[in-house]
Design an enzyme around this catalytic site. Structure first.
Site, short mmCIF file in Angstrom:
data_model
loop_
_atom_site.label_atom_id
_atom_site.label_comp_id
_atom_site.label_asym_id
_atom_site.label_seq_id
_atom_site.Cartn_x
_atom_site.Cartn_y
_atom_site.Cartn_z
N GLN A 115 20.06 23.45 -52.67
CA GLN A 115 20.07 22.06 -52.21
C GLN A 115 20.47 21.12 -53.33
OE1 GLN A 115 19.62 21.58 -49.01
NE2 GLN A 115 20.36 19.52 -49.40
N HIS B 283 24.11 20.11 -54.13
CA HIS B 283 24.91 19.27 -53.23
C HIS B 283 25.32 17.96 -53.89
CE1 HIS B 283 25.52 21.15 -49.41
NE2 HIS B 283 24.27 21.51 -49.30
N GLU C 146 15.02 17.41 -43.63
CA GLU C 146 16.18 17.95 -42.93
C GLU C 146 16.06 19.48 -42.82
OE1 GLU C 146 19.73 17.69 -45.21
OE2 GLU C 146 21.07 18.10 -43.52
N HIS C 147 15.83 20.14 -43.96
CA HIS C 147 15.63 21.60 -43.98
C HIS C 147 14.21 21.89 -44.43
CE1 HIS C 147 19.98 21.01 -45.06
NE2 HIS C 147 20.11 21.83 -44.02
N ASP D 69 23.33 27.05 -42.99
CA ASP D 69 24.51 26.23 -43.31
C ASP D 69 25.78 26.84 -42.76
OD1 ASP D 69 23.19 24.27 -44.67
OD2 ASP D 69 23.40 25.22 -46.62
N HIS E 232 16.35 -5.69 -2.63
CA HIS E 232 16.03 -4.28 -2.83
C HIS E 232 15.21 -3.76 -1.63
CE1 HIS E 232 17.25 -4.99 -6.97
NE2 HIS E 232 17.02 -3.73 -7.29
#
Lengths: 435, 435
Positions: free
Chosen positions: B260, B263, B327-328, B361, B420
């Site tokens: 990670q 990145h 996220e992960h 991934d 209605h």
């Protein structure tokens, strides 16, 4: 009502024929709303009391509805209305439960288990407007799927009347669906309170429900900030498009057009037909029925913007409808199911003579919080899924990693992400050394 | 790496321990992006060519990738990589197909049929960034579900390299998933082109994919305008949270944290453990492995912001993780499934020692376009449903309307919507007169 012959129009005129009233996010609106949001973030409950006094004309002490107000609301309601609310809730629940997402588990390779699990969004905020009339049906449409999803905290905001009380039918519906707390708040300040939290109002993860231009603008603003809240969808004025053939009952079609037109002067009403005779008959019926309505003035304003469009055929009507992407699409033709396959963009569809749009507003079981203003091209109505997160889960056995590890390593190398590659090859080496 | 003892912190310190790097939508960014959007709306392709020259450093003639470039890309690629791309696509397809929404049909009352039908979003736009390395995997993650959903027009934008060509692996992956057209466009200008359309680029209904701060800001801006486009989700820097116990392999945990960290310098990396010994071992392993990485400098910057947090127990680790909403989420403990029930907010979860995050991934089959920056509290990752509209349909028989008509009429009367009510009572009267 404007009469239009679709096949006499050029491309530009067709766009104009289907144009919606402009929804500019005017600078004054944007700034007014961001001022309200800033006030609520800075001064919390004190700002909410001031804004409620200013906009709703009521002096609030406690912001939330107390137990005795719920009890008084229930005691005050007509038993026939209570029964109708419970009946509607049961059918809404039946459909939403049937349509709720299911968990998934699949082996994509030997030893590679991939799943999708479902989790409720923890805290959700529901907004029920109170314009000219109370909307208990909206409390049902927002509250029932929240309960099915299992949200841990469900908060509802609805503006108080000038006597400082909330509408009793809204309170009864909210309580019935298991809403945990109701706050007497309306407008942009209600959205700000739920998005950011105050001493009284819990901070919510996602906000739901219709509202006026201020509410919509506030929802847009809080949803574009990372510390704000997600929203169900953007919103514009309500609208209906009816496709009818020569066999349709003009009184029914007119009644359906009017039930949309009475919502507000900016409501959109469009009728498409391959029959000039039907268009003539409906036009006369609309004039006749409109005169009898208590909201005739509102309806007339909406009708002045409405369009009766002659098309060459029913398939062409479907094409035009897809281009417009109506919130509500009513199909009153001899064989409505034949057209269904061609329908690409609509919020909710009503098939045949015995399916007025009102049943979807209240109690067929489908949701009435639907994408308006062309958003039906990319958004769907509220459902149980709107209140959930879908989380993917993967679990590999040693054999599973042996199988798909090399593919992973090749792709990581191609993307020059060496640590990604090593996270795999290091494990594969360990497996090698174990055997 | 910062060492933290969760139970020694007060509430404020806990918030700080889990804080993400600030993502302010700085005024300069907002204005820069809205300038680009305005230029693309006003001058279309000409503006796209100027902006590509300015930001990507390439002079484009045709904006789209021609057939011979696709052919050259395919011919130039290593067969091992092509096989890996096809293998990954097949597993992504298997999982996404299994998890795709299904139509629903239920009778909520006798003669009251309520359905949910599924329709693809007609035109979708995919964005594949090209930063320091090409990302064919992202083309797969966006293209496969679009094809399963059946979107009629699938457009992909990815910035050209300085030689004016797109990365061949991205082109191969795009073509494999059935993307209809690829444009050599990047940044906010690519988003603007797909949201509003130009002479070359078709206007899309919804946009998908990750990107830098300019891309994210452009997606936010176009999604808040009614004539813009919907988006998959907001985005921030990528992140991972690992829960590990004393039995976890420290080399595996370190490799996952590093995959990670590589990145980018703003990537987030958090390790939670109930074992001080494990935290010590992982810290040493991270230092050792990091030194060997080509992106060691980037990883070190990310690690400087990363946290090793001691918790009292594994259930407390799950609590902290839910609060962070990663996220992960990697769970490397003896019995990871025991913790799964407690997991409420995460993009994608990886269970056990043999499930590195890299497999998700690339090729376990789940999607890697996931909610970051805490959005996992309210958003889900990309799936087939992201490319579809769910439309409700109702059809009542005469008997069905007799059954639920009175409930509808009661609720419409309570909401003071007389038209209605009449849309129902007029039909009930007609039924009465027919018998």
């Amino acid at each position: 009502m404007k009469r239009i012959d679709w096949n006499a129009l050029d491309e530009q005129e067709r766009s104009e024929a289907l144009a919606r009233p402009a929804q500019s996010r005017a600078a004054a609106l944007r700034e007014g709303v961001s001022g309200i949001i800033a006030a609520v973030r800075a001064r919390g409950d004190a700002a909410l009391r001031e804004l409620s006094a200013k906009y709703d004309g009521c002096a609030l002490n406690a912001l939330d509805v107390a137990e005795d107000e719920f009890a008084a609301a229930e005691a005050s309601l007509d038993p026939v209305l209570k029964t109708a609310i419970r009946e509607a809730a049961a059918r809404i629940e039946a459909f939403h439960r049937a349509a709720a997402p299911q968990p998934v588990s699949v082996d994509t390779a030997p030893g590679v288990r991939v799943e999708r699990i479902l989790r409720p969004i923890t805290r959700v905020g529901l907004y029920v407007p109170a314009g000219s009339a109370p909307l208990p049906s909206t409390a049902l449409m927002l509250g029932v799927p929240a309960r099915i999803a299992g949200c841990r905290e469900v908060v509802l905001c609805s503006p108080a009347r000038s006597d400082g009380r909330c509408d009793p039918a809204v309170l009864y519906a909210a309580r019935l669906t298991g809403v945990h707390k109701v706050f007497k708040l309306g407008g942009a300040q209600a959205i700000a309170a739920m998005a950011y939290g105050t001493a009284s109002v819990p901070k919510c993860d996602k906000l739901f429900g219709p509202g006026n231009a201020w509410v919509t603008e506030a929802k847009l603003q809080v949803s574009s900030e990372p510390d704000g809240a997600a929203i169900d969808m953007p919103a514009g004025p309500s609208e209906v498009l009816v496709i009818a053939d020569v066999a349709a009952n003009p009184a029914f079609v007119a009644a359906d057009l009017l039930s949309q037109a009475e919502h507000g002067p900016d409501s959109q009403v469009i009728l498409l037909s391959d029959s000039v005779a039907l268009l003539d008959r409906v036009e006369r019926e609309v004039a006749r029925q409109c005169a009898e309505l208590p909201r005739a003035e509102i309806a007339r304003l909406a009708l002045a913007q409405s369009r009766l469009i002659k098309v060459a055929s029913l398939p062409q009507a479907v094409e035009v409808s897809n281009r417009y992407a109506p919130e509500h699409l009513i199909v009153q033709v001899v064989a409505p199911r034949v057209l269904l396959d061609g329908i690409e963009s609509a919020g909710s569809v009503f098939l045949g003579a015995w399916t007025p749009e009102s049943v979807g507003d209240y109690c067929s079981g489908s949701n009435h919080v639907l994408p308006t203003y062309g958003y039906a091209r990319s958004y769907s109505g509220v459902s149980v899924a709107s209140y959930q997160k879908q989380i993917t889960v993967q679990e590999l056995s040693a054999g599973g990693l042996r199988g798909i590890g090399p593919c992973t390593a090749t792709l990581a190398a191609a993307e020059q992400l060496e640590a990604h590659r090593r996270a795999v090859t290091l494990r594969l080496a360990e497996l090698e050394s174990m055997t």
